[in-house]
Design a protein around this motif. Structure first.
Motif, PDB file in Angstrom:
ATOM      1  N   VAL A  10       0.864  -1.178   0.000  1.00 13.86           N
ATOM      2  CA  VAL A  10       0.000   0.000   0.000  1.00 13.86           C
ATOM      3  C   VAL A  10       0.903   1.231   0.000  1.00 13.86           C
ATOM      4  CG1 VAL A  10      -1.918  -1.142   1.157  1.00 13.86           C
ATOM      5  CG2 VAL A  10      -0.182   0.012   2.523  1.00 13.86           C
ATOM      6  N   ASP A  11       0.471   2.298  -0.667  1.00 12.55           N
ATOM      7  CA  ASP A  11       1.337   3.460  -0.873  1.00 12.55           C
ATOM      8  C   ASP A  11       0.536   4.735  -0.648  1.00 12.55           C
ATOM      9  OD1 ASP A  11       3.166   5.403  -2.006  1.00 12.55           O
ATOM     10  OD2 ASP A  11       4.130   3.733  -3.030  1.00 12.55           O
ATOM     11  N   GLY A  12       0.839   5.457   0.439  1.00 11.54           N
ATOM     12  CA  GLY A  12       0.150   6.708   0.714  1.00 11.54           C
ATOM     13  C   GLY A  12      -0.762   6.659   1.923  1.00 11.54           C
ATOM     14  N   THR A  13      -0.524   5.726   2.839  1.00 12.68           N
ATOM     15  CA  THR A  13      -1.388   5.570   4.011  1.00 12.68           C
ATOM     16  C   THR A  13      -1.424   6.824   4.877  1.00 12.68           C
ATOM     17  OG1 THR A  13      -1.021   3.179   4.082  1.00 12.68           O
ATOM     18  CG2 THR A  13      -1.741   4.233   6.118  1.00 12.68           C
ATOM     19  N   VAL A  14      -0.284   7.475   5.036  1.00  9.01           N
ATOM     20  CA  VAL A  14      -0.204   8.591   5.975  1.00  9.01           C
ATOM     21  C   VAL A  14      -0.514   9.936   5.326  1.00  9.01           C
ATOM     22  CG1 VAL A  14       1.406   7.426   7.508  1.00  9.01           C
ATOM     23  CG2 VAL A  14       2.292   8.765   5.584  1.00  9.01           C
ATOM     24  N   ASN A  15      -1.195   9.929   4.200  1.00  8.99           N
ATOM     25  CA  ASN A  15      -1.568  11.190   3.562  1.00  8.99           C
ATOM     26  C   ASN A  15      -2.423  12.044   4.495  1.00  8.99           C
ATOM     27  OD1 ASN A  15      -0.384  11.529   1.091  1.00  8.99           O
ATOM     28  ND2 ASN A  15      -2.026  10.604  -0.078  1.00  8.99           N
ATOM     29  N   PRO A  16      -2.226  13.360   4.472  1.00 10.17           N
ATOM     30  CA  PRO A  16      -3.090  14.222   5.281  1.00 10.17           C
ATOM     31  C   PRO A  16      -4.514  14.200   4.753  1.00 10.17           C
ATOM     32  CG  PRO A  16      -1.735  15.535   3.784  1.00 10.17           C
ATOM     33  CD  PRO A  16      -1.237  14.129   3.691  1.00 10.17           C
ATOM     34  N   ALA A  17      -5.470  14.369   5.643  1.00  9.73           N
ATOM     35  CA  ALA A  17      -6.883  14.407   5.273  1.00  9.73           C
ATOM     36  C   ALA A  17      -7.380  15.841   5.306  1.00  9.73           C
ATOM     37  CB  ALA A  17      -7.705  13.551   6.242  1.00  9.73           C
ATOM     38  N   GLU A  18      -8.398  16.124   4.482  1.00  6.84           N
ATOM     39  CA  GLU A  18      -8.922  17.486   4.413  1.00  6.84           C
ATOM     40  C   GLU A  18      -9.488  17.954   5.750  1.00  6.84           C
ATOM     41  OE1 GLU A  18     -10.988  18.898   0.899  1.00  6.84           O
ATOM     42  OE2 GLU A  18     -10.640  16.948  -0.039  1.00  6.84           O
ATOM     43  N   THR A  19      -9.813  17.016   6.626  1.00  6.95           N
ATOM     44  CA  THR A  19     -10.349  17.375   7.936  1.00  6.95           C
ATOM     45  C   THR A  19      -9.252  17.730   8.940  1.00  6.95           C
ATOM     46  OG1 THR A  19     -10.387  15.011   8.485  1.00  6.95           O
ATOM     47  CG2 THR A  19     -12.432  15.988   7.644  1.00  6.95           C
ATOM     48  N   ASP A  20      -7.996  17.493   8.578  1.00  6.20           N
ATOM     49  CA  ASP A  20      -6.889  17.806   9.478  1.00  6.20           C
ATOM     50  C   ASP A  20      -6.756  19.324   9.652  1.00  6.20           C
ATOM     51  OD1 ASP A  20      -6.409  15.119   9.558  1.00  6.20           O
ATOM     52  OD2 ASP A  20      -4.627  15.165   8.264  1.00  6.20           O
ATOM     53  N   THR A  21      -6.409  19.735  10.847  1.00  6.41           N
ATOM     54  CA  THR A  21      -6.278  21.156  11.154  1.00  6.41           C
ATOM     55  C   THR A  21      -5.257  21.850  10.262  1.00  6.41           C
ATOM     56  OG1 THR A  21      -6.845  20.707  13.470  1.00  6.41           O
ATOM     57  CG2 THR A  21      -5.783  22.817  12.983  1.00  6.41           C
ATOM     58  N   ASP A  22      -4.147  21.175   9.965  1.00  9.66           N
ATOM     59  CA  ASP A  22      -3.056  21.782   9.210  1.00  9.66           C
ATOM     60  C   ASP A  22      -3.147  21.526   7.708  1.00  9.66           C
ATOM     61  OD1 ASP A  22      -1.909  22.891  11.410  1.00  9.66           O
ATOM     62  OD2 ASP A  22      -0.410  21.325  11.694  1.00  9.66           O
ATOM     63  N   TYR A  23      -4.228  20.924   7.245  1.00 12.92           N
ATOM     64  CA  TYR A  23      -4.302  20.503   5.843  1.00 12.92           C
ATOM     65  C   TYR A  23      -4.060  21.664   4.887  1.00 12.92           C
ATOM     66  CZ  TYR A  23      -6.131  18.373   1.565  1.00 12.92           C
ATOM     67  OH  TYR A  23      -6.280  17.895   0.284  1.00 12.92           O
ATOM     68  N   ASP A  24      -4.801  22.745   5.035  1.00 10.90           N
ATOM     69  CA  ASP A  24      -4.673  23.878   4.117  1.00 10.90           C
ATOM     70  C   ASP A  24      -3.276  24.493   4.189  1.00 10.90           C
ATOM     71  OD1 ASP A  24      -7.234  23.524   3.218  1.00 10.90           O
ATOM     72  OD2 ASP A  24      -8.095  25.207   4.337  1.00 10.90           O
ATOM     73  N   ARG A  25      -2.735  24.608   5.401  1.00 10.46           N
ATOM     74  CA  ARG A  25      -1.412  25.207   5.566  1.00 10.46           C
ATOM     75  C   ARG A  25      -0.340  24.366   4.875  1.00 10.46           C
ATOM     76  NH1 ARG A  25       3.030  24.477   8.721  1.00 10.46           N
ATOM     77  NH2 ARG A  25       2.092  22.727   9.861  1.00 10.46           N
ATOM     78  N   LEU A  26      -0.474  23.061   4.942  1.00 12.41           N
ATOM     79  CA  LEU A  26       0.531  22.167   4.379  1.00 12.41           C
ATOM     80  C   LEU A  26       0.416  22.025   2.866  1.00 12.41           C
ATOM     81  CD1 LEU A  26       0.373  19.371   7.090  1.00 12.41           C
ATOM     82  CD2 LEU A  26       2.280  20.953   6.702  1.00 12.41           C
ATOM     83  N   LEU A  27      -0.788  22.214   2.328  1.00  6.15           N
ATOM     84  CA  LEU A  27      -0.997  21.973   0.904  1.00  6.15           C
ATOM     85  C   LEU A  27      -1.022  23.243   0.071  1.00  6.15           C
ATOM     86  CD1 LEU A  27      -1.511  19.982  -1.372  1.00  6.15           C
ATOM     87  CD2 LEU A  27      -3.955  20.042  -0.793  1.00  6.15           C
ATOM     88  N   TRP A  28      -1.724  24.276   0.536  1.00  2.36           N
ATOM     89  CA  TRP A  28      -1.959  25.452  -0.304  1.00  2.36           C
ATOM     90  C   TRP A  28      -1.047  26.605   0.092  1.00  2.36           C
ATOM     91  CZ3 TRP A  28      -4.232  23.287  -4.040  1.00  2.36           C
ATOM     92  CH2 TRP A  28      -5.255  22.365  -3.855  1.00  2.36           C
ATOM     93  N   SER A  29      -0.457  27.230  -0.899  1.00  7.19           N
ATOM     94  CA  SER A  29       0.479  28.326  -0.666  1.00  7.19           C
ATOM     95  C   SER A  29      -0.235  29.571  -0.149  1.00  7.19           C
ATOM     96  CB  SER A  29       1.209  28.666  -1.968  1.00  7.19           C
ATOM     97  OG  SER A  29       2.037  29.786  -1.798  1.00  7.19           O
ATOM     98  N   ALA A  30       0.472  30.324   0.683  1.00  2.69           N
ATOM     99  CA  ALA A  30      -0.032  31.613   1.160  1.00  2.69           C
ATOM    100  C   ALA A  30       0.822  32.752   0.622  1.00  2.69           C
ATOM    101  CB  ALA A  30      -0.034  31.639   2.691  1.00  2.69           C
ATOM    102  N   GLU A  31       1.725  32.472  -0.320  1.00  2.12           N
ATOM    103  CA  GLU A  31       2.578  33.513  -0.889  1.00  2.12           C
ATOM    104  C   GLU A  31       1.713  34.526  -1.632  1.00  2.12           C
ATOM    105  OE1 GLU A  31       5.699  33.932  -0.442  1.00  2.12           O
ATOM    106  OE2 GLU A  31       6.259  32.022   0.493  1.00  2.12           O
ATOM    107  N   SER A  32       2.055  35.801  -1.501  1.00  5.25           N
ATOM    108  CA  SER A  32       1.263  36.849  -2.127  1.00  5.25           C
ATOM    109  C   SER A  32       1.203  36.649  -3.638  1.00  5.25           C
ATOM    110  CB  SER A  32       1.873  38.226  -1.819  1.00  5.25           C
ATOM    111  OG  SER A  32       3.183  38.329  -2.344  1.00  5.25           O
ATOM    112  N   GLY A  33       0.013  36.786  -4.181  1.00  3.24           N
ATOM    113  CA  GLY A  33      -0.193  36.600  -5.610  1.00  3.24           C
ATOM    114  C   GLY A  33      -0.268  35.162  -6.032  1.00  3.24           C
TER     115      GLY A  33
END
Length: 412
Positions: A229-252
């Motif tokens: 199996v490959d990818g068991t520890v993937n973050p879930a969208e319900t995780d508190t840090d999900y957006d911070r870890l996946l989506w950039s906050a850089e201006s523009g």
């Protein structure tokens, strides 16, 4: 065969998209997607009644427009084509904007089951089958052509176990195409490459696969060609840090992300000689359900401090999951890999197999690089795998209706 490019109406609209006047505005381009169901046609009415047809799978669509590009957090489809493009020397910011206007228009239509402009085979677009098209840009493009953003992108550092080959290396642009139907995927690839031809050359195509649609429940962790199996520890969208870890906050660049691509070759001829217990010890998980060797189910947390009756660690500290385990809260990223298998007469098996490893992270320097350095330093799995390709791409945020991907980043 009728050539649709000779039609005055089709040619005029295509030419409009190729001009600088329409490159950034998108006005009059016709972004509204047609109904895939209406495009389905009536040829099924005469289908053999003994066949089991599931048209709803072929008519599934994933929205192209939105805050984020589709194909990142989207549930992975069955098939992948990853295209690496090198821009022509004369392609500047304005020319790249024109290319993205064309390709975004193609993607917006095809993902919704609508034929691209000047499409000679519109019937091949009728079954979108969860098609997604995701665009990424290499370090040179981000540095020299993007404007209005604080986003920076550096090439990945060298890792000691890499045996990189130029033919799988960094390109200016990457286009990730994913779909549940290989014919739809092939047709989309042709349309995209046809419209990219005036601006870029293809360096490589990386094709991949997972389980076919409908063969296992949605959300099941994929298995790689080595059986694990490959990818068991993937973050879930319900995780508190999900957006911070996946989506950039850089201006523009808010809502964008970074795509890491690693082509990992597996020595299946040697792996075939390893017994089942040894394979589980190398990875640190059972083969049957992917549970850590200290647990009973896949989602159990691995206990790296557990010892057996002899006082030895149950999970080898050099096993793959021990080395890949996050040491800090930042060392988490979204894995979206696909298996690959291609003919290779030079090998004893007659094929080359492995993983097109794709990962997404807001900041790969903090999230991905430390993990990969640990794996390169000591991972028992390294005896059977070798990374032969490596690249990194900035994935802009999604496009709004009437916009092209990266439109604002390419504004002159």
């Amino acid at each position: 065969m009728t050539d649709a490019s000779h039609s005055p109406r089709a040619w005029g609209r295509r030419q409009l998209l190729r001009t600088g006047a329409a490159a950034l505005g998108g006005t009059g381009v016709g972004w509204a997607a047609g109904s895939a169901a209406a495009a389905a046609g009536s040829h099924e009415d005469s289908a053999d009644a003994t066949l089991t047809v599931q048209p709803e799978q072929g008519l599934r669509t994933v929205a192209f427009h939105g805050a984020h590009q589709a194909g990142v957090s989207t549930t992975p489809q069955a098939y992948l084509t990853l295209v690496g493009l090198d821009l022509h020397d004369d392609v500047d910011r304005a020319a790249l904007a024109r290319m993205m206007n064309l390709l975004s228009d193609d993607a917006a239509r095809l993902t919704q089951g609508e034929a691209a402009l000047a499409d000679n085979e519109p019937e091949l677009a009728e079954r979108p089958s969860s098609l997604t098209v995701t665009f990424g840009f290499g370090p040179r493009v981000v540095r020299d052509l993007f404007t209005g953003t604080s986003m920076t992108l550096e090439p990945l550092p060298a890792f000691s176990t890499d045996e990189l080959r130029e033919e799988w290396g960094q390109t200016d642009v990457a286009v990730q195409l994913c779909c549940d139907d290989p014919l739809t995927l092939a047709h989309c690839r042709r349309m995209i490459l046809k419209d990219a031809r005036d601006f870029a050359d293809v360096r490589w195509l990386q094709e991949g696969y997972r389980r076919a649609i409908g063969t296992e429940p949605t959300g099941t962790t994929m298995r790689n060609v080595m059986g694990q199996v490959d990818g068991t520890v993937n973050p879930a969208e319900t995780d508190t840090d999900y957006d911070r870890l996946l989506w950039s906050a850089e201006s523009g660049f808010e809502g964008g992300t970074v795509m890491v691509v690693r082509r990992i070759r597996a020595r299946m001829d040697l792996w075939d000689k390893v017994d089942r217990v040894s394979r589980e010890n190398v990875v640190g998980r059972t083969l049957d359900n992917g549970a850590p060797l200290t647990g009973t189910k896949e989602t159990d947390t691995a206990d790296f401090g557990a010892t057996d009756d002899l006082g030895l660690p149950v999970i080898d500290p050099a096993s793959h999951i021990a080395r890949a385990h996050a040491q800090t809260p930042d060392e988490v990223f979204l894995r979206r890999p696909f298996n690959y298998t291609v003919p290779d007469p030079s090998t004893s098996t007659g094929e080359d197999s492995g993983l097109v490893f794709i990962a997404y992270a807001a900041d790969p320097v903090k999230q991905f690089v430390p993990v990969q350095r640990r794996l390169a330093k000591q991972d028992r799995l390294n005896e059977w795998i070798t990374t032969i390709g490596s690249a990194v791409y900035a994935v802009p945020p999604g496009a709004a209706e009437g916009e092209a991907v990266a439109q604002r980043l390419l504004a002159t």
